[in-house]
Design a protein around this motif. Sequence first.
Motif, short mmCIF file in Angstrom:
data_model
loop_
_atom_site.label_atom_id
_atom_site.label_comp_id
_atom_site.label_asym_id
_atom_site.label_seq_id
_atom_site.Cartn_x
_atom_site.Cartn_y
_atom_site.Cartn_z
N THR A 1 -2.08 41.93 -1.32
CA THR A 1 -1.84 40.92 -2.34
C THR A 1 -0.77 41.43 -3.29
O THR A 1 -0.86 42.56 -3.78
N ASP B 1 -1.39 44.59 6.63
CA ASP B 1 -2.30 43.45 6.53
C ASP B 1 -3.06 43.49 5.21
O ASP B 1 -3.26 44.55 4.61
N ASN B 2 -3.53 42.31 4.76
CA ASN B 2 -4.43 42.20 3.61
C ASN B 2 -3.85 42.78 2.32
O ASN B 2 -4.55 43.40 1.53
N ASN C 1 -2.00 33.77 8.89
CA ASN C 1 -2.81 33.41 7.72
C ASN C 1 -2.31 34.01 6.41
O ASN C 1 -3.07 34.10 5.43
N THR C 2 -1.07 34.42 6.37
CA THR C 2 -0.47 34.87 5.12
C THR C 2 -0.05 33.66 4.28
O THR C 2 0.38 32.65 4.83
N LYS D 1 -0.84 40.39 8.35
CA LYS D 1 -1.74 39.24 8.37
C LYS D 1 -2.55 39.17 7.08
O LYS D 1 -2.81 40.18 6.43
N ASN D 2 -2.95 37.95 6.72
CA ASN D 2 -3.85 37.71 5.60
C ASN D 2 -3.33 38.27 4.28
O ASN D 2 -4.10 38.72 3.42
N CYS D 3 -2.02 38.26 4.10
CA CYS D 3 -1.43 38.69 2.83
C CYS D 3 -1.33 37.49 1.89
O CYS D 3 -1.28 36.33 2.32
N ILE D 4 -1.26 37.78 0.59
CA ILE D 4 -1.08 36.75 -0.43
C ILE D 4 0.05 37.18 -1.36
O ILE D 4 -0.02 38.24 -1.98
N GLY E 1 -1.30 29.85 11.22
CA GLY E 1 -2.05 29.72 9.97
C GLY E 1 -1.31 30.11 8.71
O GLY E 1 -1.91 30.11 7.63
#
Length: 356
Positions: free
Chosen positions: A287, A284-285, A249-250, A266-269, A231
Amino acid sequence: MNLQKFSLEQLASFVQGKAVGQTEMQLDGLASLTQADAHKLAFVNADKYLDQANQSKAGALIVTEELRAHITSQQNFIVVENPYLAFAILTHVFEKKHTAQGIEATAQIHASAIISDTAYIGHYAVIGEHCVVGDETVIQSHCHIDDGVEIGKQCFIDSHVVLTGHCKLGNRVRIHANTVIGGEGFGFAPYKGKWHRIAQLGSVLIGNDVRIGSNCSIDRGALDDTIIEDGVILDNLVQIAHNVKVGANTAMAAKCGVAGSTTIGKNCIFAGAVGVVGHINIADNVTVTGMSMVTKSISEAGSYSSGTPMLESLHWKRAAVRFKQLADAPLTQMLKRLDHMQAQIESLESTFKLRK
């Protein structure tokens, strides 16, 4: 060109929404609120677009139930909980699909390669020894798939992509033009004023549903593999160095660069032009805002920034002078004297308390 048309009710069923109005009306595409005509479907995602929605000539609108109540000029709707998600799903309905299968005559494929009967191999593509190409995968013209590369099912490999270093791709991976996956990592040992090349012995492992933009580079590992988990989405011009791990999902916007042996959660922007030094860990998470420089590990989720925001030129020059003054010796000495005075005050306070 014959456009494929769908009824309002059909389109609503694709997004598990409710069709309201002329449910049998035929629509042939998506458009913005300002450009849509009577045959197009547009979406309204927030209150700030209500004026545009009331003036739009779209045949129907994708809205929430709450937004629908404020749109008086339109009678045809698809009502959903998340209009933007519904729009995203419907783009695939109207997207032009690549339906060709087989191998073009100009492609060069080694006899040991395993190519699915439902795959497509474009003109002048080169596929090396012991490669695997899965079902319904599309490899466009002039791609170079080096020895030992494995590509999963329903992947899309755009023109002039190079896959090397025995890299392995999962299913539904999209790689856009001129990207290189598995190229040699930037590894050199300095000795007596010279750089001595370190052969890169690792590979690149890419999970399912990964999207990689144009002109990206993902280097193979020196010993361990470079890993891109399920992802992950990478914009154009992204550099991932050897032995990096990017969590599921990054997302990274254009011109991000990640130095070697860094692990990203995971899930970083990461916004545009973020730079990340090597050998650190990011939770994780996380930004990171645009053009930030990440110089140390981040252990907690949240938003992080660095760099200097834009100012008018004169103000920026004044600020630059003040930044320089912060490091001047007199100021440093003053801070040391203040620290010494604070210590003396604390000592006196302790003495008074003891006398009491």
